[in-house]
Motif scaffolding. Structure first.
Motif, PDB file in Angstrom:
ATOM      1  N   GLY A 231       1.198  -1.655   0.093  1.00  0.00           N
ATOM      2  CA  GLY A 231      -0.349  -0.108   0.034  1.00  0.00           C
ATOM      3  C   GLY A 231       1.215   1.522   0.191  1.00  0.00           C
ATOM      4  N   HIS A 232       0.050   2.689  -0.168  1.00  0.00           N
ATOM      5  CA  HIS A 232       1.073   3.403  -0.050  1.00  0.00           C
ATOM      6  C   HIS A 232       0.398   4.901   0.045  1.00  0.00           C
ATOM      7  CE1 HIS A 232      -1.226   3.377  -4.102  1.00  0.00           C
ATOM      8  NE2 HIS A 232      -1.284   5.281  -4.169  1.00  0.00           N
ATOM      9  N   ALA A 233       1.276   5.677   1.087  1.00  0.00           N
ATOM     10  CA  ALA A 233       0.128   6.888   1.309  1.00  0.00           C
ATOM     11  C   ALA A 233       0.686   8.277   0.039  1.00  0.00           C
ATOM     12  CB  ALA A 233       1.386   7.528   2.092  1.00  0.00           C
ATOM     13  N   LEU A 234      -0.509   9.110   0.599  1.00  0.00           N
ATOM     14  CA  LEU A 234      -0.244   9.290  -0.832  1.00  0.00           C
ATOM     15  C   LEU A 234       1.046  10.316  -1.382  1.00  0.00           C
ATOM     16  CD1 LEU A 234      -1.830  11.536  -2.646  1.00  0.00           C
ATOM     17  CD2 LEU A 234      -2.843  12.707  -1.003  1.00  0.00           C
ATOM     18  N   GLY A 235       1.585  10.747  -0.327  1.00  0.00           N
ATOM     19  CA  GLY A 235       3.078  10.835  -0.637  1.00  0.00           C
ATOM     20  C   GLY A 235       3.660  10.149  -1.774  1.00  0.00           C
ATOM     21  N   GLY A 236       3.582   8.688  -1.326  1.00  0.00           N
ATOM     22  CA  GLY A 236       3.952   7.881  -2.483  1.00  0.00           C
ATOM     23  C   GLY A 236       3.903   7.383  -3.485  1.00  0.00           C
ATOM     24  N   LYS A 237       2.291   7.547  -3.922  1.00  0.00           N
ATOM     25  CA  LYS A 237       1.479   7.040  -5.361  1.00  0.00           C
ATOM     26  C   LYS A 237       2.056   7.569  -6.405  1.00  0.00           C
ATOM     27  CE  LYS A 237      -2.248   9.006  -7.677  1.00  0.00           C
ATOM     28  NZ  LYS A 237      -3.455   7.444  -7.489  1.00  0.00           N
ATOM     29  N   MET A 238       3.006   8.689  -6.404  1.00  0.00           N
ATOM     30  CA  MET A 238       3.333   9.248  -7.198  1.00  0.00           C
ATOM     31  C   MET A 238       4.673   8.505  -8.029  1.00  0.00           C
ATOM     32  SD  MET A 238       1.254  10.790  -8.966  1.00  0.00           S
ATOM     33  CE  MET A 238       1.591  11.207 -10.488  1.00  0.00           C
ATOM     34  N   TYR A 239       5.454   7.289  -7.236  1.00  0.00           N
ATOM     35  CA  TYR A 239       6.593   7.092  -7.339  1.00  0.00           C
ATOM     36  C   TYR A 239       7.023   5.542  -7.306  1.00  0.00           C
ATOM     37  CZ  TYR A 239       7.997  12.040  -5.261  1.00  0.00           C
ATOM     38  OH  TYR A 239       7.489  13.035  -5.876  1.00  0.00           O
ATOM     39  N   PRO A 395       0.090   7.719 -11.745  1.00  0.00           N
ATOM     40  CA  PRO A 395       0.712   7.999 -12.018  1.00  0.00           C
ATOM     41  C   PRO A 395       1.990   7.230 -13.360  1.00  0.00           C
ATOM     42  CG  PRO A 395       0.622   6.291 -10.505  1.00  0.00           C
ATOM     43  CD  PRO A 395      -0.463   6.736 -10.974  1.00  0.00           C
ATOM     44  N   ASN A 396       2.993   7.300 -14.088  1.00  0.00           N
ATOM     45  CA  ASN A 396       3.322   6.928 -14.434  1.00  0.00           C
ATOM     46  C   ASN A 396       4.990   6.611 -14.510  1.00  0.00           C
ATOM     47  OD1 ASN A 396       3.879   9.025 -16.001  1.00  0.00           O
ATOM     48  ND2 ASN A 396       2.163   9.243 -17.053  1.00  0.00           N
ATOM     49  N   GLY A 397       5.443   7.585 -14.002  1.00  0.00           N
ATOM     50  CA  GLY A 397       7.184   7.944 -13.259  1.00  0.00           C
ATOM     51  C   GLY A 397       7.725   9.287 -14.003  1.00  0.00           C
ATOM     52  N   GLN A 398       6.356   9.536 -14.946  1.00  0.00           N
ATOM     53  CA  GLN A 398       6.943  11.137 -15.557  1.00  0.00           C
ATOM     54  C   GLN A 398       5.997  11.717 -15.145  1.00  0.00           C
ATOM     55  OE1 GLN A 398       7.629  10.569 -20.536  1.00  0.00           O
ATOM     56  NE2 GLN A 398       6.327   9.315 -19.360  1.00  0.00           N
ATOM     57  N   ARG A 399       4.288  11.292 -14.293  1.00  0.00           N
ATOM     58  CA  ARG A 399       4.042  12.325 -13.704  1.00  0.00           C
ATOM     59  C   ARG A 399       4.374  12.706 -12.959  1.00  0.00           C
ATOM     60  NH1 ARG A 399      -1.720  10.719 -16.242  1.00  0.00           N
ATOM     61  NH2 ARG A 399      -2.247  12.275 -17.710  1.00  0.00           N
TER      62      ARG A 399
END
Length: 578
Positions: A231-239, A395-399
């Protein structure tokens, strides 16, 4: 050599690669602004100093470089503070130039006198007052080094007359600033204890935050070896979320999927680079925590296995000693549960809603996500826009996704978009703006127009403070004073000289989004959305359920059954399925 301290300070900023300063000119700040005038640095004229700090914080987070904001004495400084709190808590490398009243007048209740050192102290890692030109060069160096070392915001308090003093202290002004990112390896005993705990646990779940930004491959390798749902927190979502075969969603009030279930059922939960603040959504039995900041350990829940260290270095250190788990039963069950929950949510929020008015905000968010550029920067307002961003931006690694995720203030989206767009005019910058946040700093539409920043602003206009409404309901209180009269923000933006479109019908959403994103310049899209579309988390506590029931009862007995009926109709699709 600069002839006064103001020019010396500007030269120091130029040496650090600063290209722009966000602020409002005025009185005690004028000598500094005059020094900027003769430099290569652009002055970005905002309409509230709060926005200057938001913009600088956003620029720093997007670029990883130093960003600068400035304000005049008294009210100018106090306006700065909201954005500086946000930048500091987000870890921005920001220098704030806070000008002060004439030094001779300090302590005499002079016009606009405040105590800037006192009120900036809590929202900065370094805050000092300049008392002479020589000492000014010294503390300017210290301020730059502190923020570039990752200690958050630095503040320089400078009386207007100090700016005009003859420059001194050149050796400090010319000192090279360290910009490296150190790697901290874990204490061997802590690493060994965590390794043993992993090996002894039959099932393990990971909960990952922004601290794993530079350790994605290491975290995935650990999950693969121990068959751990993640799972992830919002801060980790994009990464961490994209292309992740172990992903089970996000926990918390904004959450979705099976993250909460995985943490609740696992024999061992490892918090990885996260300072997730909501203890009600965290387990308290057999929990490990990896964080480079030792002060974060055990701040949110009971920790049995603390490890202070860089996430990547820690995992690389323990991975050879972790025994591979062969049973995927727990992981596969959580992945299936996650899929089932997401299927229900996606279908309920985005299917067969093309004729539903007011427009479902989830539908709008989903379309924006689908149509936005693969490397877009999204800025999301605090409140319900935070929920739509958390759940629908892919997320996709660029956004990148920016928000007031730690300070939680309203009105951050447009000012942060100003900073992100000023840093790179060729990159698409998209806002998820609430009508409440837009209204709070409405003047920043003028900033966008004045600097011709091609920001694409999407206002989720539900004429309501939706998150406050939800908070009242879960506390058992009928909502009160959360709704207000409809405002046509498209008309307001048009008056500011910005291309604007108002959308009231679902069938017009996709074509309007495409048109807005393709426009060569700033755009504001005002979408009239359902005020009763509230976020219900995937796991409700008994107290929250009782709160909803209590609020409903009090509303009905108060003669507001129509309100509850409307809420029920809008949110029938939100109720978590058994």
């Amino acid at each position: 050599m600069a002839d006064n301290f103001a020019k010396q300070l500007v030269a120091m900023l130029q040496a650090q690669g600063v290209k722009r300063i966000y602020g409002l000119v005025g009185d005690s700040l004028n000598p500094f602004v005059d020094a900027v005038r003769t430099s290569s640095i652009e002055w970005v004229h905002v309409h509230n100093e709060e926005s200057a700090a938001f913009a600088a914080g956003a620029e720093s987070l997007i670029t990883g470089e130093l960003a600068v904001c400035a304000a005049s004495c008294g009210p100018g400084n106090t306006h700065l503070i909201q954005g500086l709190y946000d930048a500091h808590r987000n870890g921005g490398k920001v220098l704030a130039i806070a000008s002060h009243i004439p030094s001779r007048q300090i302590g005499s209740q002079f016009f606009q006198e405040t105590r800037p050192e006192a009120h900036f102290r809590e929202c900065s890692g370094y805050c000092e007052t300049v008392y002479s030109a020589e000492q000014g060069a010294v503390v300017a160096h210290h301020a730059l080094q502190s923020t570039m070392a990752g200690n958050g915001v630095s503040v320089l308090v400078v009386s207007g007359d100090m700016f005009t003093l003859e420059a001194e202290g050149e050796k400090f002004a010319e000192s090279v600033i360290s910009r490296g990112r150190p790697i901290v390896f874990p204490d061997p005993a802590e690493a060994a204890a965590l390794t043993q705990a992993i090996n002894e646990a039959k099932t393990v779940a990971l909960f990952v935050g922004a601290g794993a930004r530079y350790a994605r491959e290491e975290v995935l390798a650990l999950a693969e070896k121990i068959k751990a749902p993640m799972g992830h927190a919002l801060g980790g979502k994009m990464y961490i979320q994209y292309d992740n075969p172990f992903d089970v969603g996000m926990s918390g009030l904004l959450g979705y999927g099976a993250a909460h279930d995985a943490m609740d059922e696992a024999e061992l939960v490892i918090l990885v680079g996260t300072d997730f603040p909501y203890a009600d959504f965290l387990p308290s039995k057999n929990v490990a925590q990896i964080d480079i900041e030792g002060r974060n350990i055990g701040r949110r829940t009971k920790i049995s296995y603390p490890v202070v260290g860089d996430v990547g270095a820690t995992i690389a250190n323990i991975l050879p000693h972790v025994e591979e788990k062969t049973d995927r039963g727990f992981l596969d069950r959580m992945l299936k549960l996650h899929h089932d929950k997401l299927t229900d949510v996606v279908e309920a929020y985005t299917s067969k809603v093309e004729k539903h008015t007011p427009i479902h905000p989830e539908y709008v968010a989903n379309i924006i996500d689908e149509e936005a550029a693969q490397d877009a920067v999204f800025t999301v307002d605090t409140g319900m826009c935070n929920v739509w961003g958390a759940r629908y931006i892919t997320p996709n690694g660029q956004r990148e996704q920016l928000g007031s995720f730690r300070h939680g203030t309203m009105a951050n989206a447009i000012p942060q978009a100003i900073g992100a767009q000023a840093a790179d005019r060729s990159r698409q910058v998209v806002t998820f703006s609430g009508d409440g946040g837009t209204a709070m700093l409405l003047g920043e539409l003028l900033t966008v127009a004045q600097h011709d920043l091609p920001v694409k602003m999407f206002v989720f206009n539900n004429s309501s403070l939706g998150m406050v409404k939800l908070e009242m309901l879960v506390e058992g209180m009928p909502e009160h004073e959360t709704d207000h009269a409809q405002v046509d923000y498209a008309a307001v933006a048009a008056a500011a000289g910005i291309k604007s479109i108002r959308v009231e019908k679902p069938k017009d959403v996709r074509s309007t989004v495409r048109k807005a994103l393709a426009h060569d310049g700033p755009v504001l899209v005002d979408v009239v959305t359902d005020p009763n579309a509230l976020s219900i988390p995937p796991s409700l506590t008994l107290a929250q359920l009782l709160g909803f029931s209590k609020a409903a009862t009090r509303t009905v007995f108060g003669g507001g059954v129509g309100q509850m009926l409307g809420l029920a109709a809008s949110n029938l699709r939100n109720i978590p399925k058994p």
